[in-house]
Motif scaffolding. Structure first.
Motif, mmCIF file in Angstrom:
data_model
loop_
_atom_site.group_PDB
_atom_site.id
_atom_site.type_symbol
_atom_site.label_atom_id
_atom_site.label_comp_id
_atom_site.label_asym_id
_atom_site.label_seq_id
_atom_site.Cartn_x
_atom_site.Cartn_y
_atom_site.Cartn_z
ATOM 1 N N TYR A 158 0.834 -1.196 0.000
ATOM 2 C CA TYR A 158 0.000 0.000 0.000
ATOM 3 C C TYR A 158 0.877 1.256 0.000
ATOM 4 O O TYR A 158 0.613 2.213 -0.734
ATOM 5 C CB TYR A 158 -0.934 0.026 1.199
ATOM 6 C CG TYR A 158 -1.882 1.203 1.176
ATOM 7 C CD1 TYR A 158 -3.042 1.167 0.421
ATOM 8 C CD2 TYR A 158 -1.588 2.372 1.890
ATOM 9 C CE1 TYR A 158 -3.898 2.262 0.366
ATOM 10 C CE2 TYR A 158 -2.435 3.464 1.838
ATOM 11 C CZ TYR A 158 -3.588 3.407 1.080
ATOM 12 O OH TYR A 158 -4.423 4.491 1.021
ATOM 13 N N SER A 161 2.258 2.529 -3.177
ATOM 14 C CA SER A 161 1.402 3.407 -3.974
ATOM 15 C C SER A 161 1.466 4.856 -3.505
ATOM 16 O O SER A 161 1.051 5.770 -4.225
ATOM 17 C CB SER A 161 -0.048 2.913 -3.908
ATOM 18 O OG SER A 161 -0.609 3.146 -2.623
ATOM 19 N N ARG A 164 5.314 8.682 -4.243
ATOM 20 C CA ARG A 164 5.190 9.566 -5.400
ATOM 21 C C ARG A 164 5.954 10.850 -5.109
ATOM 22 O O ARG A 164 6.240 11.164 -3.954
ATOM 23 C CB ARG A 164 3.726 9.875 -5.680
ATOM 24 C CG ARG A 164 2.869 8.634 -5.896
ATOM 25 C CD ARG A 164 1.411 8.999 -6.115
ATOM 26 N NE ARG A 164 0.819 9.619 -4.935
ATOM 27 C CZ ARG A 164 -0.421 10.100 -4.888
ATOM 28 N NH1 ARG A 164 -1.176 10.063 -5.968
ATOM 29 N NH2 ARG A 164 -0.901 10.635 -3.782
#
Length: 359
Positions: A158, A161, A164
């Motif tokens: 998780y 993700s 970034r």
């Protein structure tokens, strides 16, 4: 003023401290060997350690320093529980020895360091599975896990993700670990740690690529691209043991003796980096270690009996319920003698009657 470079190759870790002697300088740099290999890795994900004493915490704390001049850069370093961050000698205490050298100011209220250039490093915990959703919408250029085997694969994937960046720093992840034969991390690192894997021994620091489909890690070739033309994630493992940490052995040689004094299973894990060993009959207490004597010392001793309770009766041949065990131990000086052992698989009422009768 920080003298840290933000490049991924040829990077320098140094920090100037002002004072009465303007020439005074402290240099933060990795030790030659595995620690330097970890800090120079270009992998999207690099895992470091696999044993105790390899300098894992310091390596993880040094990693964010490449980017502290970037005001848009942020890093989060996770431990599974809050006390693991704040315990004496833990992450927060160790960071107090590192980040002030780069001019950072601590904010203890939220366990965060803010650097003069605006970059930040935060320590956080993820004790429960659901805690990962607290990071929904987060955008973190560098995510670090201290002791990866303490986290579930779902938590790790998780946060992948959330890795970034709009800061100009290519998003990447770093982690440290100790061995755990029953952890998902062993399978993740199998080419490096499992001698039954067809790619073992995979070279330390060499890259592999993977993608995630339906929460399953799938290994792919380096040239693989998805339907949008995007490559897989690169990852690698850099093993390190206490023998690689020359500074620790020089300053605290007793630490090696402490690791050698551990019980067999923990010694194999933490000293030698054994990923396959697990507690089993003959490994926690080896029968060969215990001498059988004809008569226990009769005088000058003290007896204690301890019960390990179970309460299930064996009714069928296929049943295998736990045992209720009562062990009587006598201490006579430096000698510990098992005088008597009572074992039964019985109902609660029968167990109670056995305890009273034995007493």
């Amino acid at each position: 003023s920080s003298g840290l470079s933000g490049q991924r190759t040829g990077r320098s870790l140094s920090s100037r401290r002002s004072g009465r002697k303007r020439s005074q300088r402290k240099t933060l740099e990795p030790q030659a060997g595995p620690q330097r290999m970890f800090l120079e890795s270009t992998a999207d994900i690099c895992v470091y350690g696999g044993a105790a004493g390899g300098g894992k915490t310091w390596a993880l704390l040094l990693e964010p320093l490449y980017h502290v001049r970037n005001p848009e850069f942020s890093c989060v370093i996770f431990r599974r529980t809050y006390p693991q961050i704040t315990n004496e000698g833990g992450l927060w205490d160790e960071s107090m020895r590192v980040y002030p050298l780069a001019g950072a100011a601590p904010r203890e209220s939220d366990l965060q360091w803010v650097f003069p250039g605006g970059a930040s490093v935060r320590f956080a915990h993820m004790q429960h599975e659901k805690d990962r959703y607290s990071w929904q919408g987060a955008q973190i250029p560098l995510i670090c896990f201290d002791e990866l085997t303490h986290f579930s694969q779902a938590q790790f994937l998780y946060m992948l993700s959330r890795n970034r960046s709009l800061s100009g720093v290519r998003p990447y992840m770093r982690a440290t670990t100790n061995p755990d034969a029953d952890s998902w991390v062993k399978e993740f690192l199998a080419p490096w740690v499992d001698d039954e894997h067809p790619e073992f021994p995979f070279p330390a620091g060499k890259l592999r690529w993977f993608t995630v489909e339906n929460n399953v890690i799938t290994w792919v070739p380096a040239a693989w691209r998805d339907e949008n033309g995007l490559p897989g994630k690169s990852m690698t493992f850099v093993p390190a043991r206490v023998f690689d940490n020359r500074i620790l052995l020089a300053e605290n040689p007793e630490y090696l003796a402490s690791l050698r004094a551990l019980p067999l299973v923990e010694q194999q894990r933490l000293l030698y980096g054994n990923w396959k060993v697990r507690p089993a009959a003959g490994k926690v207490f080896n029968r060969a270690w215990i001498e059988v004597i004809d008569l226990a010392p009769a005088n000058g001793g003290r007896d204690v009996r301890f019960w390990d309770f179970a309460a299930t009766e064996k009714k069928l041949a296929s049943d295998d319920p736990d045992w209720t065990v009562g062990l009587r131990l006598r201490r006579a000086g430096a000698l510990f003698v098992v005088v008597d052992v009572v074992r039964v698989r019985a109902s609660p009422g029968e167990v109670k009657r056995l305890v009273l009768a034995t007493a």
